[in-house]
Write a protein that holds these residues in place. Structure first.
Motif, PDB file in Angstrom:
ATOM      1  N   VAL A 126      18.629 -20.707   0.167  1.00  0.00           N
ATOM      2  CA  VAL A 126      17.298 -20.365  -0.336  1.00  0.00           C
ATOM      3  C   VAL A 126      16.636 -19.362   0.604  1.00  0.00           C
ATOM      4  CG1 VAL A 126      15.014 -21.268  -0.862  1.00  0.00           C
ATOM      5  CG2 VAL A 126      17.041 -22.567  -1.505  1.00  0.00           C
ATOM      6  N   PHE A 127      16.854 -19.580   1.897  1.00  0.00           N
ATOM      7  CA  PHE A 127      16.315 -18.646   2.888  1.00  0.00           C
ATOM      8  C   PHE A 127      16.870 -17.236   2.662  1.00  0.00           C
ATOM      9  CE2 PHE A 127      17.402 -16.702   7.042  1.00  0.00           C
ATOM     10  CZ  PHE A 127      16.121 -16.358   7.442  1.00  0.00           C
ATOM     11  N   LEU A 128      18.187 -17.166   2.461  1.00  0.00           N
ATOM     12  CA  LEU A 128      18.826 -15.863   2.214  1.00  0.00           C
ATOM     13  C   LEU A 128      18.264 -15.213   0.957  1.00  0.00           C
ATOM     14  CD1 LEU A 128      22.614 -16.480   2.928  1.00  0.00           C
ATOM     15  CD2 LEU A 128      21.116 -14.878   4.101  1.00  0.00           C
ATOM     16  N   LEU A 129      18.026 -16.048  -0.039  1.00  0.00           N
ATOM     17  CA  LEU A 129      17.519 -15.535  -1.303  1.00  0.00           C
ATOM     18  C   LEU A 129      16.144 -14.908  -1.105  1.00  0.00           C
ATOM     19  CD1 LEU A 129      17.463 -15.334  -4.408  1.00  0.00           C
ATOM     20  CD2 LEU A 129      16.534 -17.637  -4.436  1.00  0.00           C
ATOM     21  N   LEU A 130      15.266 -15.635  -0.402  1.00  0.00           N
ATOM     22  CA  LEU A 130      13.884 -15.170  -0.309  1.00  0.00           C
ATOM     23  C   LEU A 130      13.739 -13.973   0.624  1.00  0.00           C
ATOM     24  CD1 LEU A 130      11.935 -18.523  -0.354  1.00  0.00           C
ATOM     25  CD2 LEU A 130      12.307 -16.884  -2.190  1.00  0.00           C
ATOM     26  N   ARG A 131      14.573 -13.917   1.659  1.00  0.00           N
ATOM     27  CA  ARG A 131      14.388 -12.813   2.589  1.00  0.00           C
ATOM     28  C   ARG A 131      15.193 -11.579   2.160  1.00  0.00           C
ATOM     29  NH1 ARG A 131      17.749 -12.318   8.060  1.00  0.00           N
ATOM     30  NH2 ARG A 131      19.734 -11.930   7.068  1.00  0.00           N
ATOM     31  N   GLY A 132      15.972 -11.781   1.099  1.00  0.00           N
ATOM     32  CA  GLY A 132      16.927 -10.738   0.716  1.00  0.00           C
ATOM     33  C   GLY A 132      16.303  -9.391   0.453  1.00  0.00           C
ATOM     34  N   HIS A 133      15.029  -9.370   0.109  1.00  0.00           N
ATOM     35  CA  HIS A 133      14.442  -8.077  -0.224  1.00  0.00           C
ATOM     36  C   HIS A 133      14.217  -7.233   1.023  1.00  0.00           C
ATOM     37  CE1 HIS A 133      13.352  -6.057  -3.797  1.00  0.00           C
ATOM     38  NE2 HIS A 133      12.161  -5.675  -3.360  1.00  0.00           N
ATOM     39  N   GLY A 165      20.917 -10.165   2.625  1.00  0.00           N
ATOM     40  CA  GLY A 165      20.815 -11.398   1.835  1.00  0.00           C
ATOM     41  C   GLY A 165      20.650 -11.022   0.382  1.00  0.00           C
ATOM     42  N   GLY A 166      20.003 -11.877  -0.393  1.00  0.00           N
ATOM     43  CA  GLY A 166      19.776 -11.580  -1.798  1.00  0.00           C
ATOM     44  C   GLY A 166      20.487 -12.564  -2.700  1.00  0.00           C
ATOM     45  N   GLY A 167      20.251 -12.386  -3.987  1.00  0.00           N
ATOM     46  CA  GLY A 167      20.721 -13.356  -4.972  1.00  0.00           C
ATOM     47  C   GLY A 167      22.215 -13.586  -4.959  1.00  0.00           C
ATOM     48  N   PHE A 168      22.974 -12.513  -4.880  1.00  0.00           N
ATOM     49  CA  PHE A 168      24.424 -12.678  -4.928  1.00  0.00           C
ATOM     50  C   PHE A 168      24.911 -13.497  -3.737  1.00  0.00           C
ATOM     51  CE2 PHE A 168      24.344  -8.995  -7.783  1.00  0.00           C
ATOM     52  CZ  PHE A 168      25.218  -9.443  -8.753  1.00  0.00           C
ATOM     53  N   ILE A 169      24.480 -13.071  -2.532  1.00  0.00           N
ATOM     54  CA  ILE A 169      24.954 -13.729  -1.320  1.00  0.00           C
ATOM     55  C   ILE A 169      24.485 -15.185  -1.301  1.00  0.00           C
ATOM     56  CG2 ILE A 169      24.688 -13.755   1.181  1.00  0.00           C
ATOM     57  CD1 ILE A 169      24.612 -10.690   1.047  1.00  0.00           C
ATOM     58  N   ALA A 170      23.188 -15.391  -1.601  1.00  0.00           N
ATOM     59  CA  ALA A 170      22.641 -16.742  -1.575  1.00  0.00           C
ATOM     60  C   ALA A 170      23.361 -17.623  -2.590  1.00  0.00           C
ATOM     61  CB  ALA A 170      21.147 -16.694  -1.877  1.00  0.00           C
ATOM     62  N   VAL A 197      19.765 -14.019 -10.711  1.00  0.00           N
ATOM     63  CA  VAL A 197      21.100 -13.706 -10.206  1.00  0.00           C
ATOM     64  C   VAL A 197      21.653 -14.901  -9.430  1.00  0.00           C
ATOM     65  CG1 VAL A 197      22.395 -12.232  -8.623  1.00  0.00           C
ATOM     66  CG2 VAL A 197      20.648 -11.230 -10.096  1.00  0.00           C
ATOM     67  N   TYR A 198      20.811 -15.467  -8.582  1.00  0.00           N
ATOM     68  CA  TYR A 198      21.183 -16.615  -7.754  1.00  0.00           C
ATOM     69  C   TYR A 198      21.704 -17.757  -8.635  1.00  0.00           C
ATOM     70  CZ  TYR A 198      20.118 -20.563  -4.542  1.00  0.00           C
ATOM     71  OH  TYR A 198      20.163 -21.680  -3.782  1.00  0.00           O
ATOM     72  N   LEU A 199      20.921 -18.103  -9.650  1.00  0.00           N
ATOM     73  CA  LEU A 199      21.321 -19.216 -10.516  1.00  0.00           C
ATOM     74  C   LEU A 199      22.602 -18.875 -11.287  1.00  0.00           C
ATOM     75  CD1 LEU A 199      17.853 -20.322 -11.945  1.00  0.00           C
ATOM     76  CD2 LEU A 199      19.204 -21.389 -10.121  1.00  0.00           C
ATOM     77  N   ALA A 200      22.686 -17.638 -11.768  1.00  0.00           N
ATOM     78  CA  ALA A 200      23.866 -17.273 -12.555  1.00  0.00           C
ATOM     79  C   ALA A 200      25.121 -17.321 -11.690  1.00  0.00           C
ATOM     80  CB  ALA A 200      23.686 -15.876 -13.141  1.00  0.00           C
ATOM     81  N   VAL A 201      25.011 -16.871 -10.439  1.00  0.00           N
ATOM     82  CA  VAL A 201      26.183 -16.889  -9.569  1.00  0.00           C
ATOM     83  C   VAL A 201      26.601 -18.331  -9.264  1.00  0.00           C
ATOM     84  CG1 VAL A 201      27.017 -16.321  -7.264  1.00  0.00           C
ATOM     85  CG2 VAL A 201      25.784 -14.616  -8.578  1.00  0.00           C
ATOM     86  N   ILE A 202      25.619 -19.186  -8.928  1.00  0.00           N
ATOM     87  CA  ILE A 202      25.969 -20.593  -8.671  1.00  0.00           C
ATOM     88  C   ILE A 202      26.645 -21.181  -9.899  1.00  0.00           C
ATOM     89  CG2 ILE A 202      25.102 -22.897  -8.125  1.00  0.00           C
ATOM     90  CD1 ILE A 202      22.775 -21.694  -6.757  1.00  0.00           C
ATOM     91  N   GLY A 203      26.013 -20.939 -11.065  1.00  0.00           N
ATOM     92  CA  GLY A 203      26.541 -21.513 -12.301  1.00  0.00           C
ATOM     93  C   GLY A 203      27.960 -21.048 -12.569  1.00  0.00           C
ATOM     94  N   THR A 204      28.188 -19.748 -12.407  1.00  0.00           N
ATOM     95  CA  THR A 204      29.514 -19.216 -12.698  1.00  0.00           C
ATOM     96  C   THR A 204      30.567 -19.827 -11.778  1.00  0.00           C
ATOM     97  OG1 THR A 204      28.509 -17.143 -13.349  1.00  0.00           O
ATOM     98  CG2 THR A 204      30.844 -17.099 -12.854  1.00  0.00           C
ATOM     99  N   VAL A 205      30.303 -19.752 -10.469  1.00  0.00           N
ATOM    100  CA  VAL A 205      31.314 -20.242  -9.527  1.00  0.00           C
ATOM    101  C   VAL A 205      31.543 -21.737  -9.732  1.00  0.00           C
ATOM    102  CG1 VAL A 205      31.885 -20.523  -7.105  1.00  0.00           C
ATOM    103  CG2 VAL A 205      30.749 -18.444  -7.876  1.00  0.00           C
ATOM    104  N   MET A 206      30.461 -22.486  -9.943  1.00  0.00           N
ATOM    105  CA  MET A 206      30.641 -23.928 -10.093  1.00  0.00           C
ATOM    106  C   MET A 206      31.329 -24.267 -11.408  1.00  0.00           C
ATOM    107  SD  MET A 206      29.980 -24.985  -7.294  1.00  0.00           S
ATOM    108  CE  MET A 206      30.352 -26.710  -7.585  1.00  0.00           C
ATOM    109  N   THR A 207      31.106 -23.430 -12.441  1.00  0.00           N
ATOM    110  CA  THR A 207      31.834 -23.673 -13.691  1.00  0.00           C
ATOM    111  C   THR A 207      33.330 -23.543 -13.437  1.00  0.00           C
ATOM    112  OG1 THR A 207      29.993 -22.744 -14.916  1.00  0.00           O
ATOM    113  CG2 THR A 207      32.068 -22.954 -16.090  1.00  0.00           C
ATOM    114  N   PHE A 208      33.713 -22.481 -12.711  1.00  0.00           N
ATOM    115  CA  PHE A 208      35.134 -22.324 -12.367  1.00  0.00           C
ATOM    116  C   PHE A 208      35.639 -23.562 -11.641  1.00  0.00           C
ATOM    117  CE2 PHE A 208      34.505 -17.477 -11.654  1.00  0.00           C
ATOM    118  CZ  PHE A 208      34.586 -17.266 -13.006  1.00  0.00           C
ATOM    119  N   VAL A 209      34.939 -23.892 -10.549  1.00  0.00           N
ATOM    120  CA  VAL A 209      35.474 -24.888  -9.634  1.00  0.00           C
ATOM    121  C   VAL A 209      35.516 -26.265 -10.294  1.00  0.00           C
ATOM    122  CG1 VAL A 209      35.090 -26.032  -7.427  1.00  0.00           C
ATOM    123  CG2 VAL A 209      34.761 -23.575  -7.623  1.00  0.00           C
TER     124      VAL A 209
END
Lengths: 799, 143, 115
Positions: B25-32, B36-41, B122-134
């Motif tokens: 969450v920290f990475l997400l918020l400071r990403g700008h 950091g940013g949505g993808f990395i977080a 972006v953050y939510l979509a990345v988590i969702g995608t990776v977790m769907t795979f795993v």
């Protein structure tokens, strides 16, 4: 005028709606449009007779300088009137001829679309729009020939017509582009007033291409074979497209371009040569046929040849003869085709030798056939006679190939008199013959066309001045490109043309009298005719199929490695050629490398090499990890912290992924021979080498100014962000990123579907891709689960 | 292969996972402003959940996440799309950034903005995608 | 640095393509992974490589001090890395399913099996 042309398309779109409302009256309703258009076009007669040219402009694609400008001059008006007047009767005729046909609506839709395309063709000013309408007529013709699509012959004939005319269309397009290059304009009005096109170096090439288009469309020898085959279409179509209008599009084009392109030696050689040959071949093949429609189709080929011949001669008389013959032919041929359809409809046979004595049963048809037939034969007092006298006069006044054209014209005239007699007399006179159906008079919508058109032939024949003033003068003037005074007479006095007519009448009557014997004697030539141009067409088609099969075998053989090699080698050859020979790569050996960087890059390459060479899966996965982390290090070393972090995280997740999946797959096996490996290595190294060159070149050149500078400068002021990469992702280029997360979502859905939506993975779920669409039988499901599931699951586990 | 893990893995997962999530969450918020940013977080958070999954199995991971990963993708895409619309209301082109700074106690300003909403998407979509795979892969193995 | 990088990327491409031309589907996956790394580095190297100047703006400033690395290719690569991961997952699972159904890991054999 735009609306007038396009109204056909509009109505075509509405017909399916109307068909449910109007039901049986649909044909009449639809026929109102061409009738209204005919009246509307006739309203322009006074202006056009006075020698005016009407222009209606409308910019269509201004950016490409393409306009939907329509021009109405004598030639266009003659054609527009023929299209609409004959169209009216054809629609009426079709409503009775095809009454009760389940696809009648489709028929009207396509026929209306054809009518609109044909009007667009003869009225277009821009070469581009002319070409579009030209192709539209080919396509609608294809749909109409294949109207009875359950019939294999109809389908074959439709395809043949399409291939020949569209193939010619390609040549036409090339010719038009060249014409536009020569004249600097796509507008016909501007092209036609230019001088000196014939001295242009491209003239010959352009002319040959344009002739290719015109000759295929207008069924000139050696492309004439598609037209008789097109008779597979319902008779109203044959009457309309394949005699009165569409096939004349090629002739129209030649006539239209005559002022600009005509009059040269090559024009005066090629057109009479092909025209006269077509004329004779058409007449000759006609006399051999016994089917009514085939007879008429070949005589149409003959008429088209005649028109081409007249355009080639190019004298003032020839222009008048051209316009008169065009008018006369459309009138009598339209009528005769409708008579042929009526005969077929009421007797059940198409074979003229099986008909006889129908005069009593079908008196009106017989009368119309007689009048139209006399016009075809060129006998007074019909318009056909006027046209034929003019034809003879023009041919005698020709300059090139005089002996050839005069001989063939005379021979064709003899044959066509016999053809006319066969059609107009044989079915109706003599002893009554048994026919499959009991003959009856046709319904009045089927009679309206033949009667009116035949009557017009008579009226114009008795008062030829009427036709001359109304139509022929203006049309001949536009073809000639200068005003011509036209005075048509029925009686020219005793002169050479009249003597030729008399001679042809005598010989023609003789041929008709001994037709059966004549035909049998001609059958000696059958093997020669079988080796004619149509055989060539089939050879070409076979060749195409062979090439398609060959390239499928070689290129599309289902082996992915093969596809990949072919694609890569093509890429290497084309890009490599461009890169090395067209541009030079400056190899910049300005090396500024630190040792630790060199080590990282070395590690990267070494790890990739190990991944290729190792025989164990674990080794491969480990070296892939090394590759990934080296890449991350490179990102970090060269000012890309975000990329470094992302790469490290993705590498971690990749390992998880591979652990979960890869080890359920079989171990590495070496499947290829050393030879294959060598070949693959060569392909791989060549591609890799090219990529290296590509990077070097990319660094060298800057084609467009980079947009990065703007982003760097505006990141903080505009987007309040200090991490420029992230600002680009979520602000400057957010739409791209949005697309990318959708891609991710799609990949996730795909994985989920593959893993979950198949039998066995979830208790009680037996979803399969097929079962989502098709209902499945209960026992089928049970069967599936008992047989397939355990094995599939077992396999998953044991591996 | 996907049997619940060892003691060390248990302990590590239990302590590391919350830290990793907070870090994400920290990475997400400071990403700008900083790397950091949505993808990395999103990748960090997905890594955290994956670690938990390796330790405790997919059932418990699902319970922990409460939301199905696929639903998470949906939310992510929804956030992404929603962030595009405020600009339209202002009569500006689609996706033009809008800023609503909110002052926080201590002189800090929280920059609420459509890019932030987008980044959360972006953050939510990345988590969702990776977790769907795993999750899907882990479960396909457990059958 | 770029010439060295160009050479390395070329070799990476060669390795990737060589692996993708193998008949074993597992090697195909390895090739795919190498290819995405190679492509990312291709973009990275083509944009020019800068040492120690990340595209970040110092706190309080309106623009970065001096020249920084080009941020645009970095943004492109960042999404490319994540998407490549998605595609890899898709490919791996696809191959896994194909193997389960066809029971062959030889691409040439798969071509013949019409299931």
């Amino acid at each position: 005028m735009q609306l007038a042309v396009l109204s056909g398309f509009l109505l075509a779109a509405l017909v399916p709606l109307l068909s449910s409302i109007a039901d049986r009256r649909l044909g009449w309703l639809v026929a109102l449009l061409p009738a209204a258009l005919a009246v509307w076009f006739a309203g322009f007669l006074p202006e056009v007779m006075a020698g005016q040219t009407l222009v209606h402009e409308w910019a269509w694609i201004p950016g490409l300088d393409i306009s939907l400008t329509f021009v109405l001059d004598g030639l266009s008006l003659l054609f527009a009137l023929l299209i609409t007047v004959i169209g009216t009767f054809v629609f009426l005729y079709a409503s009775a001829y095809l009454a009760g046909h389940p696809d009648l609506t489709r028929f009207y839709v396509v026929l209306l679309a054809f009518m609109a395309s044909m009007l667009g063709l003869v009225l277009s000013d821009s070469l581009i729009t002319l070409f579009v309408f030209w192709e539209l007529t080919s396509i609608t013709s294809y749909l109409l020939i294949g109207f009875n699509h359950q019939d294999a012959d109809a389908r074959k004939a439709a395809l043949q017509g399409l291939f020949v005319t569209v193939g010619g269309g390609l040549a036409l397009l090339a010719g038009m582009v060249m014409l536009a290059q020569m004249s600097g304009s796509y507008s016909l009005q501007e092209i036609l007033v230019q001088d000196g096109l014939s001295e242009h170096p491209l003239y010959l090439a352009a002319l040959l291409c344009l002739l290719g288009g015109a000759f295929t469309k207008s069924a000139q020898f050696p492309f004439h074979f598609w037209l008789p085959n097109a008779m597979a279409a319902p008779t109203p179509v044959s009457s309309y497209l394949h005699s009165a209008t569409m096939v004349k599009a090629g002739v129209y084009l030649l006539a239209r371009l005559h002022p600009a392109m005509g009059g040269t030696e090559i024009w005066q050689l090629l057109l009479p040569l092909f025209g006269a040959t077509t004329m004779f071949v058409g007449a000759f093949l006609a006399i051999r046929s016994t089917g009514v429609k085939k007879l008429l189709a070949y005589s149409t080929v003959m008429a088209l040849g005649t028109l081409t011949l007249l355009l080639g001669i190019g004298t003032e008389t020839a222009m008048i003869a051209f316009a008169a013959f065009l008018l006369g032919h459309s009138l009598y041929k339209g009528a005769l085709f409708m008579v042929a359809g009526a005969l077929d409809h009421s007797t059940g046979t198409k074979d003229v030798t099986r008909m006889g004595g129908l005069r009593k049963a079908m008196p009106v048809t017989a009368a119309a056939a007689l009048v139209a037939g006399l016009s075809l034969a060129g006998l007074p007092p019909l318009f056909g006679f006027v046209a034929k006298e003019l034809l003879f006069e023009a041919v005698l006044g020709g300059s090139t190939l005089l002996a050839y054209t005069v001989t063939l014209a005379l021979a064709s005239a003899m044959l066509v008199i016999a053809v006319a007699a066969i059609i107009a007399l044989k079915p109706f006179y003599g002893a009554l013959k048994e026919t499959p159906h009991k003959p009856h008079e046709a319904a009045w919508p089927m009679l309206a066309g033949p009667v009116v058109l035949a009557a017009l032939s008579l009226v114009f024949g008795v008062w030829p001045g009427l036709a001359g003033d109304l139509l022929v003068q203006a049309a001949a003037s536009s073809v000639a490109g200068q005003p011509i005074q036209v005075h048509l007479y029925l009686w020219h006095g005793i002169n050479a043309p009249l003597l030729m007519s008399l001679a042809s009448l005598l010989v023609g009557a003789l041929i008709f009298w001994r037709w059966d014997g004549f035909r049998q004697r001609l059958s000696v030539l059958d093997p020669m005719i079988a080796r004619g141009p149509e055989a060539g067409y089939f050879k070409i088609m076979d060749g195409l199929v062979w090439i398609a099969a060959w390239q499928t075998r070689v290129l599309q053989n289902g082996s992915m490695r093969n596809y990949l090699s072919v694609i890569l080698m093509t890429f290497v050859l084309l890009v490599g050629y461009t890169l090395l020979w067209r541009y030079q790569v400056h190899w910049n050996w300005d090396l500024d490398v630190r040792l630790h960087e060199l080590v990282v890059v070395g590690l990267l390459v070494a790890a990739a090499g190990v991944a290729c060479a190792t025989a164990s899966r674990l080794g491969a996965v480990a070296s892939m990890g090394a590759v990934g982390f080296s890449v991350a290090l490179i990102f970090v070393l060269f000012s890309a912290p975000d990329l470094g972090i992302t790469q490290v995280l993705v590498e971690t997740l990749t390992v998880i992924l591979l652990v979960l999946v890869l080890f359920r797959l079989p171990a590495f096996v070496s499947l290829s021979t050393p030879r294959q490996r060598f070949r693959d290595a060569v392909v791989a190294l060549l591609t890799g080498g090219l990529m290296t060159l590509l990077i070097m070149k990319t660094i060298d050149v800057q084609v467009f100014p980079s947009i990065s500078e703007y982003m760097v400068e505006q990141s903080q002021p505009l987007a309040y962000g200090r991490n420029i990469v992230n600002v680009i992702l979520v602000d400057f280029r957010a739409l791209d990123t949005l697309g990318e997360i959708f891609v991710l979502a799609l990949a996730a859905m795909g994985v989920y579907a593959m893993l979950k939506l198949h039998p066995g993975t979830e208790p009680g779920s037996n979803l399969r891709a097929g079962s989502l669409i098709l209902p499945r039988r209960e026992d089928d499901v049970a069967d599936d689960q008992s047989k397939k599931d355990p094995s599939a699951v077992d396999e998953g586990r044991t591996s | 292969m996907m049997k619940p893990g060892t003691l060390i893995l248990y302990a590590a997962a239990r302590f590391l996972m919350p830290l990793q999530l907070m870090f994400s969450v920290f990475l997400l918020l400071r990403g700008h402003d900083e790397p950091g940013g949505g993808f990395i977080a999103g990748l960090v958070a997905a890594g955290a959940f994956s670690l938990y999954l390796f330790a405790f199995g997919s059932e418990l991971t699902r319970d922990l996440m409460r939301i199905d990963p696929r639903t998470l993708i949906g939310w992510g895409l929804l956030f992404g799309v929603i962030s595009a619309f405020p600009a339209l209301l202002q009569g500006q082109p689609f996706l033009t950034a809008q800023w609503w700074p909110i002052p926080l106690p201590g002189g800090v300003e929280f920059k609420l903005s459509t890019p932030l909403i987008f980044d959360i998407g972006v953050y939510l979509a990345v988590i969702g995608t990776v977790m769907t795979f795993v999750v899907a892969l882990a479960e396909s193995e457990q059958v | 640095m770029e010439p060295i990088m160009a050479l390395a990327v070329g070799l990476l491409y060669a390795a990737a393509i060589y692996m993708m031309l193998r008949r074993s589907i597992v090697k195909l996956v390895i090739g795919l992974m190498l290819l995405s790394n190679a492509a990312n580095l291709l973009i990275f190297a083509s944009a020019g490589m800068t040492r120690g100047a990340p595209p970040l703006i110092p706190e309080g400033a309106m623009a970065p001090e001096g020249l920084v690395a080009d941020p645009l290719p970095q943004a492109l690569i960042l999404t490319a890395i994540v998407i490549a991961f998605g595609v890899l997952a898709f490919a791996v699972v696809l191959i896994h399913r194909a193997y389960e159904v066809v029971k062959a890991d030889d691409l040439d054999q798969m071509k013949e099996t019409d299931t």
